[in-house]
Write a protein that holds these residues in place. Structure first.
Motif, PDB file in Angstrom:
ATOM      1  N   ARG A  47      10.374   7.935  -8.306  1.00 21.31           N
ATOM      2  CA  ARG A  47       9.811   9.207  -8.758  1.00 21.31           C
ATOM      3  C   ARG A  47      10.307  10.366  -7.883  1.00 21.31           C
ATOM      4  NH1 ARG A  47       6.229   8.741 -12.782  1.00 21.31           N
ATOM      5  NH2 ARG A  47       5.351  10.794 -12.405  1.00 21.31           N
ATOM      6  N   PHE A  48      10.465  10.116  -6.572  1.00 23.02           N
ATOM      7  CA  PHE A  48      11.051  11.143  -5.707  1.00 23.02           C
ATOM      8  C   PHE A  48      12.466  11.480  -6.165  1.00 23.02           C
ATOM      9  CE2 PHE A  48       7.953  10.533  -2.148  1.00 23.02           C
ATOM     10  CZ  PHE A  48       7.697  11.869  -1.906  1.00 23.02           C
ATOM     11  N   GLY A  49      13.255  10.444  -6.425  1.00 26.52           N
ATOM     12  CA  GLY A  49      14.640  10.657  -6.836  1.00 26.52           C
ATOM     13  C   GLY A  49      14.756  11.459  -8.116  1.00 26.52           C
ATOM     14  N   ALA A  50      13.784  11.297  -9.016  1.00 21.45           N
ATOM     15  CA  ALA A  50      13.801  12.018 -10.290  1.00 21.45           C
ATOM     16  C   ALA A  50      13.115  13.378 -10.193  1.00 21.45           C
ATOM     17  CB  ALA A  50      13.116  11.172 -11.365  1.00 21.45           C
ATOM     18  N   GLY A  51      12.522  13.676  -9.031  1.00 23.09           N
ATOM     19  CA  GLY A  51      11.820  14.950  -8.871  1.00 23.09           C
ATOM     20  C   GLY A  51      10.487  14.982  -9.585  1.00 23.09           C
ATOM     21  N   MET A  52       9.861  13.823  -9.745  1.00 19.00           N
ATOM     22  CA  MET A  52       8.639  13.735 -10.541  1.00 19.00           C
ATOM     23  C   MET A  52       7.401  13.396  -9.716  1.00 19.00           C
ATOM     24  SD  MET A  52      10.138  12.046 -14.008  1.00 19.00           S
ATOM     25  CE  MET A  52       8.739  12.551 -15.003  1.00 19.00           C
ATOM     26  N   ARG A  53       7.372  13.868  -8.496  1.00 19.56           N
ATOM     27  CA  ARG A  53       6.179  13.714  -7.661  1.00 19.56           C
ATOM     28  C   ARG A  53       5.433  15.042  -7.663  1.00 19.56           C
ATOM     29  NH1 ARG A  53       4.781   8.832  -5.228  1.00 19.56           N
ATOM     30  NH2 ARG A  53       3.729  10.204  -3.801  1.00 19.56           N
ATOM     31  N   PRO A  54       4.167  15.044  -7.247  1.00 21.10           N
ATOM     32  CA  PRO A  54       3.463  16.322  -7.120  1.00 21.10           C
ATOM     33  C   PRO A  54       4.225  17.237  -6.155  1.00 21.10           C
ATOM     34  CG  PRO A  54       1.913  14.504  -6.970  1.00 21.10           C
ATOM     35  CD  PRO A  54       3.290  13.899  -6.955  1.00 21.10           C
ATOM     36  N   PRO A  55       4.237  18.543  -6.424  1.00 20.22           N
ATOM     37  CA  PRO A  55       5.014  19.472  -5.600  1.00 20.22           C
ATOM     38  C   PRO A  55       4.709  19.378  -4.108  1.00 20.22           C
ATOM     39  CG  PRO A  55       4.144  20.602  -7.531  1.00 20.22           C
ATOM     40  CD  PRO A  55       3.543  19.226  -7.521  1.00 20.22           C
ATOM     41  N   VAL A  58       6.686  17.017  -1.446  1.00 16.99           N
ATOM     42  CA  VAL A  58       8.007  17.301  -0.901  1.00 16.99           C
ATOM     43  C   VAL A  58       8.002  17.222   0.633  1.00 16.99           C
ATOM     44  CG1 VAL A  58       7.847  19.825  -0.731  1.00 16.99           C
ATOM     45  CG2 VAL A  58      10.048  18.743  -1.237  1.00 16.99           C
ATOM     46  N   CYS A  59       6.840  17.410   1.250  1.00 15.73           N
ATOM     47  CA  CYS A  59       6.748  17.339   2.709  1.00 15.73           C
ATOM     48  C   CYS A  59       7.071  15.937   3.233  1.00 15.73           C
ATOM     49  CB  CYS A  59       5.374  17.799   3.193  1.00 15.73           C
ATOM     50  SG  CYS A  59       4.024  16.692   2.738  1.00 15.73           S
ATOM     51  N   PHE A  60       6.898  14.905   2.394  1.00 15.71           N
ATOM     52  CA  PHE A  60       7.196  13.543   2.819  1.00 15.71           C
ATOM     53  C   PHE A  60       8.695  13.240   2.789  1.00 15.71           C
ATOM     54  CE2 PHE A  60       2.830  12.922   1.037  1.00 15.71           C
ATOM     55  CZ  PHE A  60       2.208  12.720   2.263  1.00 15.71           C
ATOM     56  N   MET A  61       9.403  13.856   1.846  1.00 23.46           N
ATOM     57  CA  MET A  61      10.842  13.622   1.704  1.00 23.46           C
ATOM     58  C   MET A  61      11.534  14.922   1.316  1.00 23.46           C
ATOM     59  SD  MET A  61      11.085   9.899  -0.144  1.00 23.46           S
ATOM     60  CE  MET A  61      12.842   9.789   0.050  1.00 23.46           C
ATOM     61  N   PRO A  62      11.695  15.843   2.272  1.00 22.15           N
ATOM     62  CA  PRO A  62      12.291  17.141   1.932  1.00 22.15           C
ATOM     63  C   PRO A  62      13.697  17.022   1.344  1.00 22.15           C
ATOM     64  CG  PRO A  62      11.402  17.144   4.172  1.00 22.15           C
ATOM     65  CD  PRO A  62      11.301  15.749   3.660  1.00 22.15           C
ATOM     66  N   LYS A  63      14.443  16.014   1.766  1.00 20.33           N
ATOM     67  CA  LYS A  63      15.816  15.857   1.270  1.00 20.33           C
ATOM     68  C   LYS A  63      15.870  15.419  -0.191  1.00 20.33           C
ATOM     69  CE  LYS A  63      17.874  14.919   5.752  1.00 20.33           C
ATOM     70  NZ  LYS A  63      18.613  13.984   6.595  1.00 20.33           N
ATOM     71  N   ALA A  64      14.731  14.991  -0.743  1.00 22.53           N
ATOM     72  CA  ALA A  64      14.690  14.562  -2.147  1.00 22.53           C
ATOM     73  C   ALA A  64      14.745  15.750  -3.102  1.00 22.53           C
ATOM     74  CB  ALA A  64      13.438  13.732  -2.417  1.00 22.53           C
ATOM     75  N   GLY A  65      14.581  16.952  -2.582  1.00 25.09           N
ATOM     76  CA  GLY A  65      14.646  18.137  -3.427  1.00 25.09           C
ATOM     77  C   GLY A  65      13.286  18.513  -3.980  1.00 25.09           C
ATOM     78  N   LYS A  66      13.307  19.553  -4.812  1.00 26.23           N
ATOM     79  CA  LYS A  66      12.059  20.051  -5.391  1.00 26.23           C
ATOM     80  C   LYS A  66      11.398  18.974  -6.237  1.00 26.23           C
ATOM     81  CE  LYS A  66      13.109  24.953  -5.437  1.00 26.23           C
ATOM     82  NZ  LYS A  66      13.211  26.159  -6.257  1.00 26.23           N
ATOM     83  N   GLN A  67      10.062  19.035  -6.264  1.00 24.75           N
ATOM     84  CA  GLN A  67       9.277  18.062  -7.011  1.00 24.75           C
ATOM     85  C   GLN A  67       8.338  18.796  -7.958  1.00 24.75           C
ATOM     86  OE1 GLN A  67       9.584  14.534  -6.509  1.00 24.75           O
ATOM     87  NE2 GLN A  67      11.350  15.216  -5.332  1.00 24.75           N
ATOM     88  N   SER A  68       8.122  18.208  -9.120  1.00 23.97           N
ATOM     89  CA  SER A  68       7.120  18.686 -10.073  1.00 23.97           C
ATOM     90  C   SER A  68       6.699  17.480 -10.910  1.00 23.97           C
ATOM     91  CB  SER A  68       7.679  19.792 -10.971  1.00 23.97           C
ATOM     92  OG  SER A  68       8.804  19.333 -11.683  1.00 23.97           O
ATOM     93  N   PHE A  69       5.524  17.527 -11.475  1.00 26.07           N
ATOM     94  CA  PHE A  69       5.002  16.371 -12.205  1.00 26.07           C
ATOM     95  C   PHE A  69       5.947  15.902 -13.308  1.00 26.07           C
ATOM     96  CE2 PHE A  69       1.031  18.018 -10.375  1.00 26.07           C
ATOM     97  CZ  PHE A  69       0.551  16.856  -9.800  1.00 26.07           C
TER      98      PHE A  69
END
Length: 178
Positions: A47-55, A58-69
């Motif tokens: 889900r991190f890789g797809a950017g599908m975590r709660p915004p 991002v503090c857990f994996m900043p390098k994964a990029g922006k996150q949104s549901f």
């Protein structure tokens, strides 16, 4: 080793004797719990890789990029035609479906396993069926993650047949004359 240690080991050997069905069911339950936890962790990474975590995640994996549901923040950041993002979205969907399938099948399978343990017509059959269910669910996850058919379907139906077998074994045992 002293003979009393060997005698104690043989007396309490795993999957041998009257405790074998209980041992098999307990080990299968723990194994499937560990498998579930590992699967959920892999899904979270996908889900991190797809950017599908709660915004805020991002503090857990900043390098994964922006996150949104729904993944739109990362898509906007990288572009909708980004091949790596498309692959990450497919991977996220695969792991989400693996988890969903586990949640549909493992709890009911374990309920039947523990319920049929109370009155198995054949305790050795219960052991074999519980182990078959466990192995089938693990193989289902591995083959689903690898995108292998008909392997995934065979593993799925192996688990279904094992659960039906446990249920039949339990019902026959419940109605057996003693």
């Amino acid at each position: 080793m002293p003979s009393n240690v060997l005698a104690a080991f043989n007396k309490n050997a795993f999957l041998d004797g009257p405790n074998a069905p209980l041992q098999a069911t307990a080990v299968a339950s723990l194994t499937l719990l560990v498998k579930h936890i590992l699967t959920v962790f892999v899904q979270g990474g996908a889900r991190f890789g797809a950017g599908m975590r709660p915004p805020e995640d991002v503090c857990f994996m900043p390098k994964a990029g922006k996150q949104s549901f729904d993944g739109t923040a990362k898509a906007a950041e990288r572009g909708n035609e980004d091949k790596a993002l498309k692959k990450a979205l497919q991977n996220e969907q695969r792991w989400t479906r693996i988890v969903a399938n586990d949640l549909e099948n493992i709890p009911l399978g374990l309920i039947i396993a523990w319920g049929s343990l109370q009155s198995p017509r054949s305790p050795p059959a219960h052991v074999v069926l519980v182990l078959a269910f466990t192995v089938s669910r693990i193989l289902h996850t591995v083959t689903y993650a690898a995108g292998k058919q008909p392997h995934r379907a065979l593993a799925f139906f192996g688990g279904v047949l094992a659960v039906v077998g446990m249920g039949v074994n339990g019902v026959l045992g419940a109605f057996a004359k003693k």
